[in-house]
Design an enzyme around this catalytic site. Structure first.
Site, PDB file in Angstrom:
ATOM      1  N   CYS A 116     -27.246  48.224 -17.734  1.00  0.00           N
ATOM      2  CA  CYS A 116     -27.738  47.677 -16.452  1.00  0.00           C
ATOM      3  C   CYS A 116     -27.947  46.177 -16.457  1.00  0.00           C
ATOM      4  CB  CYS A 116     -28.985  48.385 -15.961  1.00  0.00           C
ATOM      5  SG  CYS A 116     -30.125  48.853 -17.190  1.00  0.00           S
ATOM      6  N   HIS A 144     -30.842  57.427 -13.531  1.00  0.00           N
ATOM      7  CA  HIS A 144     -29.446  57.245 -13.117  1.00  0.00           C
ATOM      8  C   HIS A 144     -28.502  58.113 -13.952  1.00  0.00           C
ATOM      9  CE1 HIS A 144     -30.647  52.926 -11.874  1.00  0.00           C
ATOM     10  NE2 HIS A 144     -30.337  53.564 -10.770  1.00  0.00           N
ATOM     11  N   ARG A 182     -35.490  46.651  -3.932  1.00  0.00           N
ATOM     12  CA  ARG A 182     -34.360  46.008  -4.597  1.00  0.00           C
ATOM     13  C   ARG A 182     -33.258  45.585  -3.621  1.00  0.00           C
ATOM     14  NH1 ARG A 182     -32.495  48.132 -10.182  1.00  0.00           N
ATOM     15  NH2 ARG A 182     -31.595  46.054  -9.931  1.00  0.00           N
ATOM     16  N   ARG A 242     -31.661  57.731  -6.487  1.00  0.00           N
ATOM     17  CA  ARG A 242     -31.194  56.412  -6.051  1.00  0.00           C
ATOM     18  C   ARG A 242     -29.832  56.439  -5.357  1.00  0.00           C
ATOM     19  NH1 ARG A 242     -33.861  52.246  -8.890  1.00  0.00           N
ATOM     20  NH2 ARG A 242     -36.032  52.873  -9.038  1.00  0.00           N
ATOM     21  N   GLU A 294     -26.393  45.479 -12.796  1.00  0.00           N
ATOM     22  CA  GLU A 294     -25.439  46.589 -12.666  1.00  0.00           C
ATOM     23  C   GLU A 294     -25.678  47.401 -11.394  1.00  0.00           C
ATOM     24  OE1 GLU A 294     -24.093  49.907 -15.631  1.00  0.00           O
ATOM     25  OE2 GLU A 294     -26.144  50.374 -15.049  1.00  0.00           O
ATOM     26  N   ASP A 295     -26.947  47.446 -10.941  1.00  0.00           N
ATOM     27  CA  ASP A 295     -27.268  48.348  -9.831  1.00  0.00           C
ATOM     28  C   ASP A 295     -26.808  47.844  -8.477  1.00  0.00           C
ATOM     29  OD1 ASP A 295     -28.457  50.330 -11.394  1.00  0.00           O
ATOM     30  OD2 ASP A 295     -30.276  49.130 -11.567  1.00  0.00           O
ATOM     31  N   ASP A 328     -36.969  43.458 -10.605  1.00  0.00           N
ATOM     32  CA  ASP A 328     -35.907  44.216 -11.287  1.00  0.00           C
ATOM     33  C   ASP A 328     -34.538  43.543 -11.239  1.00  0.00           C
ATOM     34  OD1 ASP A 328     -37.096  46.693 -12.301  1.00  0.00           O
ATOM     35  OD2 ASP A 328     -37.593  47.102 -10.208  1.00  0.00           O
TER      36      ASP A 328
END
Ligand code: CIR
Length: 255
Positions: free
Chosen positions: A248, A161, A86, A131, A66-67, A61
């Protein structure tokens, strides 16, 4: 002001991505790469200096940069992603970001994905989701409030999200799916609801006066155009199969 877009190439392992709210369908990695190239070209066309980080095959991923970090002016907050698979992406983006910001971090028990953070001026809408937890929001607030930001928690339901449910399409306008968040949480921003036939259409990426918007959602696109929003259509269908969206795939820094 100049815009910097930090991005990462798609890994060979992309099809082994995390999925939470959607069914796994076959993902054609080469098609996803072609779509990602088009995305990078549009960012460059709209004036961003695009930085491409190399693909990380150990992290399916990792294209979703962005995450793992959130920029607030010159301060960049490294996150602690909600998905354990992640977390190893964070030290790898940290190296790349050191040149561009004053880095801060979050610590356990905080979890927070950048996909849950919508920054509009000095308002920061923070999705509370699978998350991102309250400890994540609180630690983020400890860094952001002294910088003059106001943190506003928003419960997220039925999607990954906050930014799967609401994104900015203008300085005071939010595109949202009111089934997934309480639209009143964004008061006094103007809300444009997605078309009811297109529940996944709330993720748009605004660069300057232009809004990148998926070709998959023509009915919502009509609503946006009628509201005076300038759209740049883009096909990101293969990336959407990984539960990814337009915001993202880049981390936009304003310098
Ligand atoms: C994940 O579950 O983490 C990825 N498959 C999708 C992340 C998408 N990120 C985003 O919308 N900000």
């Amino acid at each position: 002001m100049s815009l910097l877009a930090i991005t990462r190439d798609i890994s060979d392992s992309f099809a082994a991505c995390e999925l939470t709210h959607i069914e796994r369908r076959p993902i054609h990695v080469e098609t996803a790469r072609v779509q990602h190239e088009a995305y990078l070209s549009i960012l460059a066309e709209l004036g961003c200096r695009v930085i491409r980080l190399p693909a990380l095959d150990a992290f399916p991923d990792s294209v979703f940069v962005e995450d793992v970090a959130v920029a607030l002016g010159d301060v960049v907050i490294l996150t602690r992603p909600g998905a354990a698979s992640r977390r190893g992406e964070v030290p790898l983006i940290e190296e790349a970001l050191r040149a561009f910001g004053n880095l801060r971090s979050l610590a356990a028990p905080a979890i927070l994905d950048g996909g849950d953070v919508l920054v509009q001026g000095h308002d920061v809408f923070m999705g509370l989701s699978s998350r991102t937890n309250r400890a994540g929001m609180d630690q983020f607030a400890e860094i952001a409030e002294p910088l003059g930001y106001r943190i506003r928690g928003v419960e997220v339901r039925g999607c990954l999200h906050l930014k799967s449910a609401a994104t900015a399409v203008g300085p005071d306008t939010i595109l949202a799916n009111p089934e997934r968040i309480d639209a009143a949480a964004f008061f006094p921003f103007r809300i444009i609801p997605v078309h009811p036939d297109e529940p996944d259409a709330a993720n748009a990426l605004r660069i300057g006066e232009t809004v990148l918007f998926p070709t998959a959602f023509p009915k919502t696109a009509d609503r946006l155009r009628r509201a005076g929003v300038t759209l740049r259509p883009i096909d990101n269908s293969e990336i959407m199969k990984a539960e990814g969206a337009l915001t993202c795939c880049s981390l936009i820094l304003r310098r």
